[in-house]
Design a protein around this motif. Structure first.
Motif, PDB file in Angstrom:
ATOM      1  N   LEU A 114       0.795  -1.120  -0.204  1.00 55.13           N
ATOM      2  CA  LEU A 114       0.164   0.044  -0.070  1.00 55.13           C
ATOM      3  C   LEU A 114       0.911   1.000  -0.012  1.00 55.13           C
ATOM      4  O   LEU A 114       0.510   2.238  -0.698  1.00 55.13           O
ATOM      5  N   VAL A 115       1.940   1.286   0.675  1.00 61.42           N
ATOM      6  CA  VAL A 115       2.818   2.343   0.902  1.00 61.42           C
ATOM      7  C   VAL A 115       3.408   2.497  -0.693  1.00 61.42           C
ATOM      8  O   VAL A 115       3.665   3.728  -1.124  1.00 61.42           O
ATOM      9  N   GLU A 116       3.984   1.469  -1.245  1.00 61.77           N
ATOM     10  CA  GLU A 116       4.537   1.568  -2.518  1.00 61.77           C
ATOM     11  C   GLU A 116       3.639   2.205  -3.421  1.00 61.77           C
ATOM     12  O   GLU A 116       3.908   3.011  -4.225  1.00 61.77           O
ATOM     13  N   ARG A 117       2.347   1.793  -3.146  1.00 60.45           N
ATOM     14  CA  ARG A 117       1.229   2.279  -4.363  1.00 60.45           C
ATOM     15  C   ARG A 117       0.986   3.788  -3.887  1.00 60.45           C
ATOM     16  O   ARG A 117       0.934   4.586  -4.905  1.00 60.45           O
ATOM     17  N   GLU A 118       0.987   3.964  -2.898  1.00 57.17           N
ATOM     18  CA  GLU A 118       0.963   5.447  -2.509  1.00 57.17           C
ATOM     19  C   GLU A 118       2.195   6.567  -2.942  1.00 57.17           C
ATOM     20  O   GLU A 118       1.933   7.498  -3.603  1.00 57.17           O
ATOM     21  N   VAL A 119       3.422   5.892  -2.949  1.00 57.05           N
ATOM     22  CA  VAL A 119       4.359   6.591  -3.626  1.00 57.05           C
ATOM     23  C   VAL A 119       4.314   6.832  -4.932  1.00 57.05           C
ATOM     24  O   VAL A 119       4.713   7.711  -5.302  1.00 57.05           O
ATOM     25  N   ARG A 120       3.832   5.784  -5.784  1.00 61.55           N
ATOM     26  CA  ARG A 120       3.763   5.848  -7.023  1.00 61.55           C
ATOM     27  C   ARG A 120       2.478   6.944  -7.423  1.00 61.55           C
ATOM     28  O   ARG A 120       2.746   7.687  -8.449  1.00 61.55           O
ATOM     29  N   VAL A 129      -7.272  -3.813  -2.856  1.00 62.54           N
ATOM     30  CA  VAL A 129      -6.729  -4.941  -3.843  1.00 62.54           C
ATOM     31  C   VAL A 129      -8.013  -5.406  -4.616  1.00 62.54           C
ATOM     32  O   VAL A 129      -8.842  -5.665  -3.981  1.00 62.54           O
ATOM     33  N   ASP A 130      -7.738  -5.505  -5.766  1.00 60.48           N
ATOM     34  CA  ASP A 130      -8.754  -6.130  -6.731  1.00 60.48           C
ATOM     35  C   ASP A 130      -9.671  -5.271  -7.003  1.00 60.48           C
ATOM     36  O   ASP A 130     -10.600  -5.444  -7.619  1.00 60.48           O
ATOM     37  N   ASP A 131      -9.945  -3.902  -6.436  1.00 64.02           N
ATOM     38  CA  ASP A 131     -10.967  -3.146  -6.931  1.00 64.02           C
ATOM     39  C   ASP A 131     -10.824  -2.539  -8.523  1.00 64.02           C
ATOM     40  O   ASP A 131     -11.964  -2.396  -8.917  1.00 64.02           O
ATOM     41  N   ARG A 132      -9.679  -2.490  -8.959  1.00 64.59           N
ATOM     42  CA  ARG A 132      -9.945  -1.966 -10.250  1.00 64.59           C
ATOM     43  C   ARG A 132      -9.107  -2.941 -11.265  1.00 64.59           C
ATOM     44  O   ARG A 132      -9.081  -2.753 -12.514  1.00 64.59           O
TER      45      ARG A 132
END
Length: 288
Positions: free
Chosen positions: A69-75, A111-114
């Motif tokens: 989740l943190v990695e996704r937030e960074v991206r 996860v898996d929402d999109r």
């Protein structure tokens, strides 16, 4: 009931704390605070007020690995042009700001929402609903397999593993340990405690904790606490009777009974503890 509520809240707190720890040094302090605040709000929204620890575990499992989740937030921040804590040019930008000054208002989809086209998402939703209704319970030892995957992705383990279960149920775990200790003490010729054998005293203490537990249902308690006695009495009678052979008489029967009843007690204890552990590890099992 209060203990159950505290366990559910503790699960959320532990998950958010892991996410905050993972974000430390990766996001700026203001971004980290904003990220954790939105994460907690999204969890509470998905949780829908549930105080059931197992339901909360499933919700957290759907969010996935906090580090991811943190990695996704960074991206996400990088896509908007915002600098993060790992960026030496971060300086003193405003809280939650992006390159254009807009604040981060929405937490990324879980996860898996999109992922995947609409048809795939629809079938995935149907499959998840079937799993949530307990369709997976027909598989043998599903709870034990989850425990063996203690380092796996929470999505694969339903958010539960052996270490998590021990932390959530210390008294239930101690009861199972006491039952095992009682069985292991049977072969030793220990002095009596008053008029009672030591293994019986240890078993009684463990059985009392099992019977007072709010985790297992009545059937589970009966199996876990009663299996050792059933093995000792019924198993001792059956096996002792078969071992008598051509030696009739009460004395011969009692000799064979006492020769095998201890072993049958150990076998019954082992089966009872395995059942209790299985039910404790089975995230979909009923609680009453």
């Amino acid at each position: 009931m209060l203990d159950v509520i505290e366990r559910a809240d503790q699960l959320v707190l532990n998950y958010v704390s892991k996410a905050a720890d993972a974000a430390h040094g990766v996001l700026r302090a203001d971004q980290r605070l904003d990220f954790v605040k939105r994460l907690r709000a999204r969890i509470e929204a998905e949780r829908r007020g549930s105080q059931n620890a197992r339901d909360v575990s499933k919700v957290l499992a759907r969010f996935g690995d906090p580090v991811a989740l943190v990695e996704r937030e960074v991206r996400r921040l990088a896509d908007t042009g915002a600098s993060t804590g790992s960026d030496p040019s971060a300086g003193g930008r405003a809280s939650g700001s992006t390159g254009g000054g807009a604040s981060t208002l929405r937490f990324p989809a879980i996860v898996d929402d999109r992922d995947g086209p609409p048809g795939v998402r629809a079938y995935r939703k149907i499959a998840q609903e079937r799993l949530d209704r307990g369709a997976g319970r027909g598989l043998p030892f599903v709870g034990l397999r989850r425990a063996a995957m203690s380092s796996a992705n929470p999505m694969a383990t339903g958010g539960r593993d052996a270490r998590t279960v021990v932390k959530e149920h210390p008294r239930d775990t101690s009861a199972m340990v006491m039952l095992v200790v009682a069985a292991l003490l049977v072969p030793f010729d220990l002095p009596l405690l008053a008029i009672f054998p030591v293994p019986l005293v240890v078993w009684a203490a463990g059985a009392a904790i099992v019977l007072l537990s709010e985790t297992w249902n009545v059937r589970d308690k009966a199996v876990g606490a009663g299996a050792p006695l059933l093995g000792y009495t019924v198993g001792g009678v059956l096996i002792g009777g078969l071992r008598m052979g051509a030696q009739p008489g009460l004395e011969a029967f009692l000799t064979q009974f006492y020769a095998v009843s201890g072993t049958m007690f150990m076998i019954g204890t082992g089966l009872g503890v395995v059942w209790l552990a299985y039910r404790l590890l089975d995230a979909d099992g009923p609680v009453s």
